[in-house]
Design an enzyme around this catalytic site. Structure first.
Site, PDB file in Angstrom:
ATOM      1  N   GLU A 115      91.180  30.192  55.520  1.00 53.46           N
ATOM      2  CA  GLU A 115      90.998  31.451  55.119  1.00 53.46           C
ATOM      3  C   GLU A 115      89.360  31.874  54.778  1.00 53.46           C
ATOM      4  OE1 GLU A 115      93.043  31.993  51.307  1.00 53.46           O
ATOM      5  OE2 GLU A 115      95.068  31.976  52.234  1.00 53.46           O
TER       6      GLU A 115
ATOM      7  N   GLU B 246     100.842  28.614  55.650  1.00 56.67           N
ATOM      8  CA  GLU B 246     101.180  28.951  54.135  1.00 56.67           C
ATOM      9  C   GLU B 246     101.878  30.015  53.968  1.00 56.67           C
ATOM     10  OE1 GLU B 246      97.805  29.521  51.686  1.00 56.67           O
ATOM     11  OE2 GLU B 246      96.628  28.120  52.304  1.00 56.67           O
TER      12      GLU B 246
END
Length: 243
Positions: free
Chosen positions: A78, A182
């Protein structure tokens, strides 16, 4: 990690990381090792910080090369704060460092921001035969991330299906496999809706042949109840659910 050259990773920390990785590999698990929450780099993509991140990866590669093929490297998690071009640059540079010592280690790359599928589809694709594209999905964020309302209308299902299909089309066109690394929904929101989210994401990942990992942070997205060492009902969906 030291803030100046040679940017040495703390020895005790590196030993601990290797200990946990070896526990997983000894049990036949796939392990992803990544740079996670490296805000110092995401907020300042300077030459000095690039050099620091390069050296961290050189130390990782030196320590873990030769481990089981079930150990996968993910370049960065991320990278919110970096531009598309900066992430493309980072992906190519770190992949080059890995390939200098590990020509066939599976390497996971993604896009910028919070690494959703839209960002993966915008990322430059490295010319490499051992790469996997990753993305994260907590869609819709209003329910999955903020716990508001319910989930399960026909439109809700269609939106998730469309995201999976766009990513599957990208995978088919590029020949690159996908890891949904995720997903999840916060505890405490509508129970039946949360079960639908876990079940449908799992079904879609299986249907599209995506590897998938649920996010369990021990907090709002917890799955395993660590204090009592008890698996809740979501475990049955994640392990035993099929179309």
């Amino acid at each position: 990690t030291q803030a100046s050259a040679p940017y040495a990773v703390d020895a005790a920390w590196m030993d601990r990381v290797e200990e946990v990785i070896d526990w997983g590999l000894a049990r036949g698990l796939y392990i992803t090792l990544n740079g996670h929450h490296e805000d110092w780099l995401k907020n300042d993509y300077s030459q000095a910080n690039q050099s620091r991140y390069d050296e961290i990866w050189r130390q990782i590669i030196a320590r873990f090369k030769g481990k089981s093929d079930k150990l996968l490297y993910e370049i960065i998690n991320e990278p919110n704060g970096l531009t598309v071009q900066q992430v493309d640059d980072l992906n190519l540079r770190i992949l080059g460092l890995i390939r200098a010592q590990e020509p066939t280690r599976l390497v996971i790359f993604g896009g910028n921001m919070y690494a959703n599928s839209e960002q993966l589809l915008q990322a430059a694709i490295p010319n490499d035969d051992y790469i996997i594209g990753y993305y994260h999905s907590y869609d819709p964020w209003r329910f999955c991330g903020q716990g508001e309302g319910t989930w399960g209308t026909a439109a809700d299902y269609q939106a998730v299906n469309a995201k999976f299909q766009r990513t599957a089309d990208w995978s088919a066109n590029t020949g690159i496999p996908v890891h949904l690394s995720e997903f999840g929904a916060v505890v405490g929101n509508d129970y039946n809706s949360r079960m639908r989210v876990y079940a449908h994401y799992t079904e879609q990942a299986v249907r599209h042949n995506f590897a998938f990992s649920v996010w369990d942070d021990g907090g709002m997205f917890k799955v395993l109840q660590r204090g009592s060492n008890v698996w809740p009902e979501t475990k049955d969906i994640l392990v035993h659910y099929y179309e």
